[in-house]
Structure formats: structure tokens, C-alpha cells
Design a protein around this motif. Structure first.
Motif, PDB file in Angstrom:
ATOM      1  N   VAL A 113      52.852  36.459  41.413  1.00 12.34           N
ATOM      2  CA  VAL A 113      52.816  37.207  41.983  1.00 12.34           C
ATOM      3  C   VAL A 113      53.813  38.402  40.916  1.00 12.34           C
ATOM      4  CG1 VAL A 113      55.931  37.561  42.988  1.00 12.34           C
ATOM      5  CG2 VAL A 113      53.966  35.769  43.256  1.00 12.34           C
ATOM      6  N   ARG A 114      53.953  37.507  39.516  1.00 13.03           N
ATOM      7  CA  ARG A 114      54.158  38.683  38.638  1.00 13.03           C
ATOM      8  C   ARG A 114      53.419  39.650  38.543  1.00 13.03           C
ATOM      9  NH1 ARG A 114      56.527  34.100  36.246  1.00 13.03           N
ATOM     10  NH2 ARG A 114      54.017  33.443  35.128  1.00 13.03           N
ATOM     11  N   GLU A 115      51.940  39.278  38.358  1.00 13.39           N
ATOM     12  CA  GLU A 115      50.772  39.976  38.703  1.00 13.39           C
ATOM     13  C   GLU A 115      51.129  41.542  39.587  1.00 13.39           C
ATOM     14  OE1 GLU A 115      46.703  39.286  37.343  1.00 13.39           O
ATOM     15  OE2 GLU A 115      47.791  38.055  36.170  1.00 13.39           O
ATOM     16  N   ARG A 116      51.112  40.936  40.618  1.00 16.67           N
ATOM     17  CA  ARG A 116      51.175  41.524  42.603  1.00 16.67           C
ATOM     18  C   ARG A 116      52.894  42.578  41.887  1.00 16.67           C
ATOM     19  NH1 ARG A 116      48.929  40.667  46.977  1.00 16.67           N
ATOM     20  NH2 ARG A 116      49.613  41.822  48.605  1.00 16.67           N
ATOM     21  N   GLU A 117      54.060  41.480  40.968  1.00 13.53           N
ATOM     22  CA  GLU A 117      54.842  43.119  41.205  1.00 13.53           C
ATOM     23  C   GLU A 117      54.322  43.838  39.853  1.00 13.53           C
ATOM     24  OE1 GLU A 117      57.966  40.045  40.139  1.00 13.53           O
ATOM     25  OE2 GLU A 117      58.042  39.651  42.168  1.00 13.53           O
ATOM     26  N   ALA A 118      53.910  43.712  39.434  1.00 13.91           N
ATOM     27  CA  ALA A 118      54.109  45.066  38.374  1.00 13.91           C
ATOM     28  C   ALA A 118      52.534  46.145  38.731  1.00 13.91           C
ATOM     29  CB  ALA A 118      52.217  44.154  36.680  1.00 13.91           C
ATOM     30  N   GLY A 119      51.613  45.491  39.922  1.00 13.74           N
ATOM     31  CA  GLY A 119      50.932  46.724  40.314  1.00 13.74           C
ATOM     32  C   GLY A 119      49.692  46.103  41.065  1.00 13.74           C
ATOM     33  N   ASP A 120      49.209  44.922  40.758  1.00 16.76           N
ATOM     34  CA  ASP A 120      47.814  44.352  41.303  1.00 16.76           C
ATOM     35  C   ASP A 120      47.682  44.081  42.337  1.00 16.76           C
ATOM     36  OD1 ASP A 120      45.307  43.308  41.236  1.00 16.76           O
ATOM     37  OD2 ASP A 120      45.601  41.546  39.567  1.00 16.76           O
ATOM     38  N   SER A 121      47.258  44.872  43.194  1.00 12.73           N
ATOM     39  CA  SER A 121      47.600  44.493  45.161  1.00 12.73           C
ATOM     40  C   SER A 121      46.642  43.106  45.424  1.00 12.73           C
ATOM     41  CB  SER A 121      47.332  45.750  45.985  1.00 12.73           C
ATOM     42  OG  SER A 121      45.679  46.322  45.531  1.00 12.73           O
ATOM     43  N   GLU A 122      45.707  43.073  44.366  1.00 12.50           N
ATOM     44  CA  GLU A 122      44.549  42.219  44.562  1.00 12.50           C
ATOM     45  C   GLU A 122      45.351  40.186  44.276  1.00 12.50           C
ATOM     46  OE1 GLU A 122      41.124  43.098  43.123  1.00 12.50           O
ATOM     47  OE2 GLU A 122      41.111  44.533  44.622  1.00 12.50           O
ATOM     48  N   ALA A 123      46.684  40.813  43.675  1.00 12.76           N
ATOM     49  CA  ALA A 123      46.982  39.242  42.475  1.00 12.76           C
ATOM     50  C   ALA A 123      47.652  38.455  43.923  1.00 12.76           C
ATOM     51  CB  ALA A 123      48.648  39.670  42.267  1.00 12.76           C
TER      52      ALA A 123
END
Length: 502
Positions: free
Chosen positions: A440-450
Motif C-alpha cells: 500500500v505504501r508503494e502504491r501511495e508512492a505512485g506504483d500503480s502495480e503494487a
């Protein structure tokens, strides 16, 4: 048949199309039904051939009467007679002889027919002076009038883009395309029979999901009006299949359609077919042994051998495959200095020096796998297992008991590409929650594939999931190997493409 008398079927643009449309209107004005549905077929062309092969004495005017139907692929006219070739769903061709004397008024209708029309014929078989089996036609029927002409026989439909856009014409004109999809069908059937024979239960799980999970990928989003909620086309069935293991189905598999909003290439299509299976009380080591058995079995069923020729390579699926840890592969095959393996900054510098795209914010595990993708993957030609993936890129995999930074995960590589991904499953709900939070943290940082957070799945794990191992195998990529296809578009009947106007 005399080729220089064969009726041309080259598409000369709108002229032929206009002529055929006028002809259709004229036939309709004369009361001809261009699309009847009252002709009954007694034999397919392959069945006719089998019957005569088994009993050649049935050849001749006193032999059995056959009613066959198919598409006319060639016409040789000789005034009051004609030889034609027709092809049916078996893909086989047979010659037929038509005479005005035998057919009467229907011969006049036949004279208005074109290559590509569907017709029905009734008659007996005889052998021509050249030894070709031929139907002596007693009855001729038009079954479906083709308005558009087929491509010219000798040039055919060769342009790949046109073949993919007009697969229906590709299948008519190119026997090689037809054979690819017959092999693909046999492959899917062989996979299904393999798992059913080992007491796996075939199941179906949702294709529209409230949380896109089971893989790191960008999903397609849709909206359900009645529930007033967004849903995602599934990127993988994994989390639902593992819910079934929680529910007591110890061995399950699904041959499924997945959707990922990613680029299109010779290896990627946004809609593709995967086979995923989950096996309670098994480990990733058990999966690797089963995978070796599966691939060898399917190759034999489809090609007749466990040794497959693919794009100039001889691939051997038999026996035990090499197993190499990811970090070792980076050093031994990729040429990475062993001292850099735990040095993130050093790896970033190495990537930059070698023009490998890696963002500065990515964690060590993702940097390692990106370097692997470029430096190692293309060199893995023979079937190979790569093991020991970092936890950071394996949010659903069980940690290794000997190295908690790595997981009990492997990927299958053949001919320089990934074909499968498997691991011992993470069944600790607390660890799973932490992995999801990291994603989730990686997704919030902009990784749409997380990966997204899936609270319901964590709750399922809290009810208890037995030790389990599972794997996904790309059916399209496996089909490529078994049909010697260089592009994934060759093995997908209707691959996604931009509209012609774009």
C-alpha cells in the motif's frame, strides 16, 4: 485441377465487392434464397475419406450416397461442367464434379456461384484419371452466399496485422494458423486432464472483483450500477483460489482469463489465459517436480515429443531442470559483481552504467529483479527454475526458513521468457497484513502495480489455511512454445489491437 483455368479470387478493391452485391440482388429478385437452412449433411469430408479408405470397394456409382457441405475454395469451369474444391470444418478439401446434364436447373444457379460461397452437394465417389477421389454430384444447393471475395490463393493473407484483425479470413486461407489453434486446444485439454487425474478440482472464481489482487499489475476498472461500486477485472484468481483452500478444497485449479492494463508486445496481451493451481500440504519443491512432469506430458500430447523445436532452439522438457538462485544467476549469468548484491546504491550505479532503467526510489529487491530481467532472463533458453526471490517483490510468498529476506518462490523460464510463477504460500495473517501494508505504501508512492489491501482475504487466513503451495502458468506463452510462434498474437484468436482509424 488445371490451375490456369481456376476462377480468380483476388480482391481488386470495391469493383468485385460491388459486382457481387449486384449479383446478390439479382438472385434475390429471381426468388433465390441466398441463406437457406434446410440442407442436411450426412458426412464430413474427413468421414467420407475414412469410410472409403476402410472400404475402397464402395467407390463408384453403386456406392453410398454422401451429402457434404463446405466452402468453395476453387472453381474450374468447362462450359456445361465444372470441377470444384470445397473445404469443411475438418480443414480437409475434396474435389467435386458437376454437370449440367445431371443437375438441370440447379446448374444454372451454380454458374452464379463464387469462390467463398458455402454449398451443399450430394453424390457418390469416383476416381479421376489422375487418381483423385471426386464426388459425382447429383444435387447442388447454395447454403450461404459470400459477398466479399477471399484473398487470392497464391498470395493469401500474409500481412500479420491483417491476419490478426481478420482472423476469420486467416483461418480460411492459412492452414498453419488453423493448426496453431488446434494445437492450443489440445494443450488446454492436456493440462486439464493432467490435473483432474491427480485429484485436483476445477473451479471458477470471479472475473470482476472488489479488490484487484493476486499479482502486481495495473487493473482495468469498471462500475456496477446496481451496487453503485467500482469493480476490477481480475489480474489473477489467486486470492479466491486460496480462499477455497481455507474452505477445505485441498487441490484446486482454474484455467482462467486475466486482464492487466499494460503494454502490448510480442509477449503481452491485456487479456490473456493463465492456469493456476493450489495444493495443500505441498511445498514449492513439490511444485517444481510437478511442473517438470506437467510440461513434459503436455509437450508429448501436443507435439509427440518432450523435445520441442522453438525459433531455432531445441528445448528439452524431459527430466530434471536446472535450479538456480536469483542472486547466483545475477553473478554467474548476468555478470554482476557479487559484492554489489546487498549494495543498493552500488546496484543503482551499475544499472545506470549499463543503461538499465531503475528508479532511485526502488528498494533493493526490486532493483535486483529488474537487473535480472535484463541481464539474465533472455539467456535462459532451456527450461530453468530461478529460486530465492526477495520478500519485497513477493507479497504473497512464504518466507524462507533459512533466510527471512528471501521467499520460497520460483519462476519458470523457457526460451528467454517467464512461463510460470510459484511458491509456498504465505498463510500467516499477521505477516500477510504487513506485506499488504508495504505494498500500500508503494502504491501511495505512485506504483500503480503494487498490491491493494484485502481485509477479507486476511480475515480468511485468520480462519486458518493449511500449508499450501500454488503456481500460475501462462497458457498463451506455453502455446507459443508448442507451436513455434514468435509472437503471442499468433496464439490468441483475436488479439487486442488499435482500431484501424487510429
Amino acid at each position: 485441377m488445371n490451375a490456369n483455368k481456376s476462377e480468380g479470387n483476388q480482391d481488386n478493391g470495391g469493383d468485385i465487392l460491388s459486382q457481387r452485391r449486384r449479383k446478390n440482388q439479382e438472385l434475390k429478385a429471381k426468388g433465390v434464397n441466398l441463406y437457406p437452412n434446410d440442407f442436411r449433411v450426412s458426412h464430413g469430408i474427413s468421414a467420407v475419406r475414412q469410410q472409403i479408405e476402410q472400404a475402397p470397394e464402395l467407390m463408384g456409382p453403386e456406392g453410398p450416397v454422401f451429402s457434404i457441405a463446405g466452402r468453395m475454395m476453387a472453381i474450374n469451369r468447362f462450359g456445361k461442367s465444372a470441377f470444384i474444391r470445397i473445404k469443411d470444418g475438418s480443414g480437409e478439401l475434396i474435389q467435386a464434379y458437376l454437370q449440367a446434364k445431371a443437375l438441370g436447373e440447379s446448374f444454372e444457379l451454380f454458374k452464379q456461384m463464387d469462390v467463398g460461397d458455402f454449398i451443399g452437394l450430394t453424390g457418390t465417389l469416383f476416381t479421376t484419371r489422375t487418381g483423385e477421389w471426386t464426388l459425382e454430384t447429383r444435387e447442388f444447393r447454395l447454403l450461404s452466399k459470400a459477398t466479399r471475395p477471399l484473398p487470392e490463393k497464391y498470395h493469401g493473407l500474409k500481412d500479420p496485422e491483417k491476419r490478426y484483425r481478420k482472423r476469420y479470413v486467416d483461418l480460411v486461407m492459412n492452414p498453419e494458423a488453423r493448426e496453431i489453434f488446434l494445437r492450443r486446444s489440445r494443450m488446454i485439454q492436456a493440462v486439464r486432464e493432467f490435473f483432474i487425474a491427480r485429484d485436483f478440482l476445477e473451479v471458477e472464481t470471479p472475473m470482476m472483483q472488489p479488490v484487484a489482487g493476486g499479482a502486481e499489475a495495473t487493473p482495468f476498472v469498471t462500475h456496477h450500477n446496481a451496487l453503485n461500486m467500482d469493480l476490477y477485472l481480475r489480474i489473477a484468481p489467486e486470492l479466491y483460489l486460496k480462499r477455497l483452500v481455507v474452505g477445505g478444497f485441498d487441490r484446486v485449479f482454474e484455467i482462467n482469463r486475466n486482464f492487466r492494463n499494460e503494454g502490448v508486445s510480442t509477449r503481452h496481451n491485456p487479456e490473456f489465459t493463465m492456469m493456476e493451481f493450489y495444493w495443500a500440504y505441498a511445498t514449492h519443491a513439490d511444485l517444481m517436480a510437478l511442473t517438470e512432469e506437467l510440461f513434459a506430458h503436455v509437450a508429448r500430447v501436443v507435439t509427440g515429443s518432450a523435445v520441442v523445436h522453438y525459433q531455432g532452439h531445441e528445448l528439452n522438457f524431459d527430466g530434471e531442470w536446472p535450479k538456480i538462485e536469483l542472486l547466483d544467476a545475477l553473478v554467474e549469468i548476468g555478470g554482476v559483481d557479487k559484492r554489489l548484491l546487498d549494495d543498493r546504491e552500488g546496484l543503482l550505479a551499475f544499472a545506470k552504467e549499463n543503461n538499465i532503467s531503475v528508479t532511485k526510489t526502488e528498494k533493493l529487491g526490486k532493483v535486483l529483479t529488474k537487473l535480472f530481467d535484463v541481464l539474465v532472463e533472455p539467456k535462459l533458453i532451456q527450461p530453468t527454475f530461478i529460486t530465492g526471490y526477495p520478500v519485497e517483490v513477493s507479497p504473497l510468498s512464504r518466507r524462507s526458513d533459512t533466510n527471512p529476506d528471501l521467499t520460497e518462490r520460483f519462476e519458470v523460464f523457457v526460451a528467454g521468457r517467464e512461463i510460470g510463477n510459484g511458491f509456498s504460500e504465505l498463510n500467516d495473517p499477521e505477516d500477510q497484513r504487513e506485506r499488504f501494508l508495504m505494498q500500500v505504501r508503494e502504491r501511495e508512492a505512485g506504483d500503480s502495480e503494487a498490491h491493494m489491501m484485502d481485509e477479507d482475504y486476511i480475515e480468511a487466513l485468520e480462519y486458518g489455511m493449511p500449508p499450501t503451495a500454488g503456481q500460475g502458468i501462462g497458457m498463451d506463452r506455453l502455446a507459443m512454445l508448442l507451436t513455434d510462434a514468435a509472437s503471442i498474437r499468433e496464439v490468441i484468436l483475436f488479439p487486442h489491437m488499435k482500431p484501424v482509424s487510429i
